[in-house]
Design an enzyme around this catalytic site. Structure first.
Site, PDB file in Angstrom:
ATOM      1  N   CYS B 163       0.768  -1.087  -0.097  1.00 55.87           N
ATOM      2  CA  CYS B 163      -0.010   0.016  -0.091  1.00 55.87           C
ATOM      3  C   CYS B 163       0.810   1.187  -0.201  1.00 55.87           C
ATOM      4  O   CYS B 163       0.339   2.422  -0.120  1.00 55.87           O
ATOM      5  CB  CYS B 163      -0.811  -0.174   1.129  1.00 55.87           C
ATOM      6  SG  CYS B 163      -1.806  -1.576   1.221  1.00 55.87           S
ATOM      7  N   HIS B 303      -2.866   7.932   5.596  1.00 56.13           N
ATOM      8  CA  HIS B 303      -2.865   6.662   5.084  1.00 56.13           C
ATOM      9  C   HIS B 303      -4.347   6.369   5.466  1.00 56.13           C
ATOM     10  O   HIS B 303      -5.040   5.755   4.728  1.00 56.13           O
ATOM     11  CB  HIS B 303      -1.853   5.673   5.684  1.00 56.13           C
ATOM     12  CG  HIS B 303      -1.966   4.422   4.684  1.00 56.13           C
ATOM     13  ND1 HIS B 303      -1.702   4.092   3.576  1.00 56.13           N
ATOM     14  CD2 HIS B 303      -2.134   2.884   5.225  1.00 56.13           C
ATOM     15  CE1 HIS B 303      -1.912   2.984   3.006  1.00 56.13           C
ATOM     16  NE2 HIS B 303      -2.113   2.251   4.203  1.00 56.13           N
ATOM     17  N   GLU B 314      -1.439   5.452  13.343  1.00 58.19           N
ATOM     18  CA  GLU B 314      -1.032   6.707  12.706  1.00 58.19           C
ATOM     19  C   GLU B 314      -1.044   7.884  13.315  1.00 58.19           C
ATOM     20  O   GLU B 314      -0.437   8.749  13.364  1.00 58.19           O
ATOM     21  CB  GLU B 314      -1.678   6.847  11.350  1.00 58.19           C
ATOM     22  CG  GLU B 314      -1.221   7.447  10.149  1.00 58.19           C
ATOM     23  CD  GLU B 314      -1.849   7.562   9.026  1.00 58.19           C
ATOM     24  OE1 GLU B 314      -2.982   6.890   8.697  1.00 58.19           O
ATOM     25  OE2 GLU B 314      -1.257   8.421   8.023  1.00 58.19           O
ATOM     26  N   LYS B 335      -9.486   8.187   1.481  1.00 59.50           N
ATOM     27  CA  LYS B 335      -9.904   6.695   1.458  1.00 59.50           C
ATOM     28  C   LYS B 335     -11.575   6.668   1.981  1.00 59.50           C
ATOM     29  O   LYS B 335     -12.060   5.503   1.515  1.00 59.50           O
ATOM     30  CB  LYS B 335      -9.060   5.740   2.149  1.00 59.50           C
ATOM     31  CG  LYS B 335      -7.620   5.560   1.781  1.00 59.50           C
ATOM     32  CD  LYS B 335      -6.921   4.401   2.407  1.00 59.50           C
ATOM     33  CE  LYS B 335      -5.351   4.327   1.852  1.00 59.50           C
ATOM     34  NZ  LYS B 335      -4.736   5.235   2.207  1.00 59.50           N
ATOM     35  N   HIS B 340      -9.818   1.958  -0.327  1.00 60.64           N
ATOM     36  CA  HIS B 340      -8.223   1.828  -0.338  1.00 60.64           C
ATOM     37  C   HIS B 340      -7.801   1.103  -1.594  1.00 60.64           C
ATOM     38  O   HIS B 340      -8.060   0.142  -2.122  1.00 60.64           O
ATOM     39  CB  HIS B 340      -7.949   1.073   0.981  1.00 60.64           C
ATOM     40  CG  HIS B 340      -6.486   0.763   1.094  1.00 60.64           C
ATOM     41  ND1 HIS B 340      -5.632   1.474   0.371  1.00 60.64           N
ATOM     42  CD2 HIS B 340      -5.790   0.239   2.038  1.00 60.64           C
ATOM     43  CE1 HIS B 340      -4.112   1.301   0.770  1.00 60.64           C
ATOM     44  NE2 HIS B 340      -4.447   0.439   1.952  1.00 60.64           N
ATOM     45  N   PHE B 399       1.811  -3.104   4.247  1.00 60.38           N
ATOM     46  CA  PHE B 399       2.188  -4.504   4.874  1.00 60.38           C
ATOM     47  C   PHE B 399       3.685  -4.741   4.607  1.00 60.38           C
ATOM     48  O   PHE B 399       4.135  -4.608   3.407  1.00 60.38           O
ATOM     49  CB  PHE B 399       1.307  -5.565   3.982  1.00 60.38           C
ATOM     50  CG  PHE B 399       0.058  -5.807   4.375  1.00 60.38           C
ATOM     51  CD1 PHE B 399      -0.654  -5.078   5.407  1.00 60.38           C
ATOM     52  CD2 PHE B 399      -0.913  -6.838   3.985  1.00 60.38           C
ATOM     53  CE1 PHE B 399      -2.064  -5.087   5.871  1.00 60.38           C
ATOM     54  CE2 PHE B 399      -2.049  -7.197   4.349  1.00 60.38           C
ATOM     55  CZ  PHE B 399      -2.794  -6.193   5.524  1.00 60.38           C
TER      56      PHE B 399
END
Lengths: 77, 415
Positions: B163, B303, B314, B335, B340, B399
């Site tokens: 991502c 994010h 975050e 998002k 996403h 990830f």
């Protein structure tokens, strides 16, 4: 025989995005219709499905024109 | 001396629009692009919604024969790149082709192609697998095909960092211009993974929202009732250019790419590092690279995935970097509207951030209804905000523990 040509034409038009009028028996698959080696392999798979036959790599390499394909298929059926 | 890098063109395919004006208009009006999945029968899956790109016809951008040789993620990249170049007013010629490069990644690559061909392998045997399988599926092929279809012959590569892919691609591309190896880079991310195997895999991770009865409300970053991310698809592509080159051709400058930071968590496959310390280091490096003081940053495009972990960690990361100023900043997750987009997320969000600086409007975090004590910043809830900020960050966290941050500045002239 005309039927084979029609079916081959349909596949070539679909795969190569060319106009049906360009797909004459004399047309060279690579030089006239713009196929690269991946297109040829992809087209062979499609022809195998369409005509329920297996086309060996050796036979595939001999194919140059649309007419070669039609003649090969007709000789096998 | 290193070159300054500016943004001069944008191209987007997204769940909320396939051109920049539509995308931006939906973004500042808080419209969601999430709806029930139409690309496959999702009835057996715990998650049955997604942010799909609607009404995309690849033949609007390329010949049918070309489109047939591309996975959907590659078609997206080619289409958005052509739009971005046209927006920038760049027509690649033989003379300058070598100075124009491409840096476009994908988090996963051609998963749909993989599924189709693997099915042929199992059902019909190895001879039936398409000769286009590998060149359609590999995740670098967006960058390859964009080069083929635009004629860009400069530096060419692809980041693949889940991502964080889009943000890494843009940051790495900016550095290529900064050190003088190209004048122009077509950069961003592309993704198309609304497929059964991806849904099965992410569902097994327990990462996706199951709020199927209210698809438009499912992506709710920083809200206490959030229950996972919603998958989106699309591409976000930017034309980056050295300031000299842009000024010389009198190009319209959208914003400046001022700094880039990245880091690794060294922690876990999917979970963020404790306190979000990896993301914090990424933001710090971007700020340092840009020479920005904390107080200069007015907006962070987070994010903000809408997973329990991401949004909490975050938030901690932002607080650890900015201290008291964290509460003065606007933080939003677009998002909430796009879903996403995985590897394309950083691309689309860089566009949102650049436009926020240019237009003086910060897009909101929609579906923000229930404050979460763990997420206590100003998330620009539900309504866009008209405020001109001078600098902004965009975060992407992937990830594998990949963290990437780009610092943008509003372009105020040559000083």
């Amino acid at each position: 025989m005309a039927d084979t040509l029609d079916r081959v034409q349909r596949i070539i038009v679909d795969r190569l995005g060319v106009d049906a009028s360009e797909v004459t028996k004399e047309a060279s698959i690579k030089d006239d219709l713009g196929a690269d080696s991946l297109d040829v392999m992809d087209m062979i798979l499609e022809l195998e499905d369409e005509f329920s036959m297996e086309i060996s790599d050796e036979e595939a390499e001999k194919i140059n024109t649309v007419g070669d394909i039609v003649a090969y298929i007709d000789s096998r059926s | 001396m290193s070159k300054r890098v500016v943004i001069t063109g944008l191209g987007v395919l997204s769940p909320i629009g396939n051109d920049i004006p539509t995308f931006w208009n939906n973004l500042i009006n808080g419209r969601s692009g999430v709806a029930p999945v139409t690309q496959f029968d999702a009835s057996e899956f715990p998650t049955r919604m997604a942010g799909e790109v609607k009404d995309f016809d690849p033949q609007d951008y390329m010949e049918r024969k070309e489109a047939r040789r591309m996975d959907r993620f590659v078609q997206f990249a080619v289409a958005a790149s052509k739009d971005a170049l046209s927006h920038a007013g760049i027509d690649i010629t033989q003379e300058d082709a070598d100075r124009i490069g491409v840096y476009i990644g994908s988090g996963i690559g051609g998963l749909k192609t993989w599924e189709t061909e693997h099915k042929k392998l199992l059902e019909k045997g190895p001879r039936r697998v398409s000769p286009f399988f590998i060149p359609m599926m590999i995740a670098n092929m967006a960058a390859g095909q964009v080069s083929i279809s635009t004629g860009a012959k400069g530096p060419n590569s692809a980041a693949i960092s889940a991502c964080a892919t889009g943000t890494h691609s843009i940051g790495d591309a900016a550095k290529i211009i900064e050190r003088g190896d190209a004048d122009v880079m077509i950069a961003g991310g592309s993704e198309a993974t609304i497929t059964p195997i991806a849904f099965a895999g992410f569902s097994a991770n327990q990462a996706m929202s199951r709020r199927n009865d209210e698809p438009e409300k499912a992506s709710r970053p920083f809200d206490r009732e959030r229950d996972g991310f919603v998958m989106g698809e699309g591409a976000g592509i930017l034309v980056l250019e050295s300031l000299d080159h842009a000024l010389a051709r009198d190009a319209e400058i959208i914003a400046e790419v001022a700094g880039y930071g990245m880091s690794g968590d060294a922690h876990h496959l999917t979970a963020p590092a404790p306190e979000g310390e990896g993301a914090a280091r990424s933001m710090k490096r971007a700020l340092k690279d840009a020479g920005l003081e904390l107080e200069e940053v007015g907006y962070i495009n987070a994010h903000g995935t809408s997973t329990d972990f991401n949004d909490k960690f975050e938030t901690m990361a932002i607080k650890s970097v900015f201290g008291e100023h964290a509460y003065q900043l606007a933080v939003s997750s677009t998002k909430s509207m796009t879903g996403h987009l995985l590897g394309a997320g950083g691309g689309v969000e860089a566009i949102a951030t650049a436009l926020a600086l240019k237009e003086g409007i910060i897009p909101p975090t929609i579906n923000y209804e229930h404050p979460d004590p763990d997420c206590d910043l100003d998330y620009v809830p539900n309504e866009a905000r008209r405020v001109q900020v001078s600098a902004a960050l965009s975060n992407s966290l992937g990830f594998g523990g990949h963290n990437a941050t780009i610092a943008f500045k509003a372009f105020g002239g040559e000083e």
